[in-house]
Design a protein around this motif. Sequence first.
Motif, PDB file in Angstrom:
ATOM      1  N   ASP A  73      38.300  42.676  41.203  1.00  9.28           N
ATOM      2  CA  ASP A  73      38.355  41.258  40.850  1.00  9.28           C
ATOM      3  C   ASP A  73      38.024  40.345  42.029  1.00  9.28           C
ATOM      4  OD1 ASP A  73      40.737  41.323  42.395  1.00  9.28           O
ATOM      5  OD2 ASP A  73      41.928  41.752  40.622  1.00  9.28           O
ATOM      6  N   PHE A 103      40.747  36.453  37.149  1.00  8.38           N
ATOM      7  CA  PHE A 103      39.343  36.894  37.228  1.00  8.38           C
ATOM      8  C   PHE A 103      38.807  37.292  35.858  1.00  8.38           C
ATOM      9  CE2 PHE A 103      36.422  40.531  37.606  1.00  8.38           C
ATOM     10  CZ  PHE A 103      35.425  40.027  38.423  1.00  8.38           C
ATOM     11  N   TYR A 109      32.997  36.405  34.564  1.00  2.00           N
ATOM     12  CA  TYR A 109      33.297  37.759  34.098  1.00  2.00           C
ATOM     13  C   TYR A 109      32.819  37.958  32.660  1.00  2.00           C
ATOM     14  CZ  TYR A 109      35.874  41.785  32.386  1.00  2.00           C
ATOM     15  OH  TYR A 109      36.186  42.983  31.794  1.00  2.00           O
TER      16      TYR A 109
END
Length: 239
Positions: A73, A103, A109
């Motif tokens: 992360d 994250f 992401y």
Amino acid sequence: MLRFLETNSNLISQDTFINKFTNKKVLVIGSGPSVNSVKWENLDYDCIVTTSFFYLNDEIRNLTNIAHVTLTDLVDLEHPSLAEFMDKNPTCTVAFEPKPHPFYETEKYKKFNQKYKEQIIYYNTQYGKKEGVAGRVCYFITQFSPSDLYYVGIDGKSSNPQNDPQNAFRTQLKGDADGYDQNEFVESHLYFANILYQTSLQTGTKLYNLGEGFDFNCSTSYSQNYFPLSKEIKQTIKL
């Protein structure tokens, strides 16, 4: 050892990793200074597995036989070097180790996950201390019974980290960024090496700690006793 292995891909299954790793010679490259301290490229291996900030190292990123990468992360999922690698290596699988963390809620992401979903898996392990993501990916690989597992850059730090060589991926770093006590690193890396060795007895995997002997390599005392490097390997990787 694995808590789970999941994917949203229609292309990835357990067989994907059987084909990548079973009965293969696998080289795991972490970010520790031993990466730059030995000639690991002289070894005979079938594929490479690496981690997180590998994309900041031009030599590593441009290797043609990287079979798998595990990311944490901390990485910048929009970094152009990571995007370039992903686009050039569509058969390279990428893993995340999901946990409660902001994250995994970010747009970066979610976009990365959507774009590369056919390459992405998620796993976690029963074990893990300060051996880092490269140590944990070794646990993952050994579940598929490789014939040989070489690891380099899974080091920790010495008792005088200010004198340690630089991190192989993030060259501004020496030792560790968080300032943990060296004894914690030693304990974690001995724990790591023991789990790896005990697993190798079940899978028939030969282990090689390529950083063995350096004062910053925290699993040296264990590997020297249980899976020491041969004179031939030492000569092969000597700078």
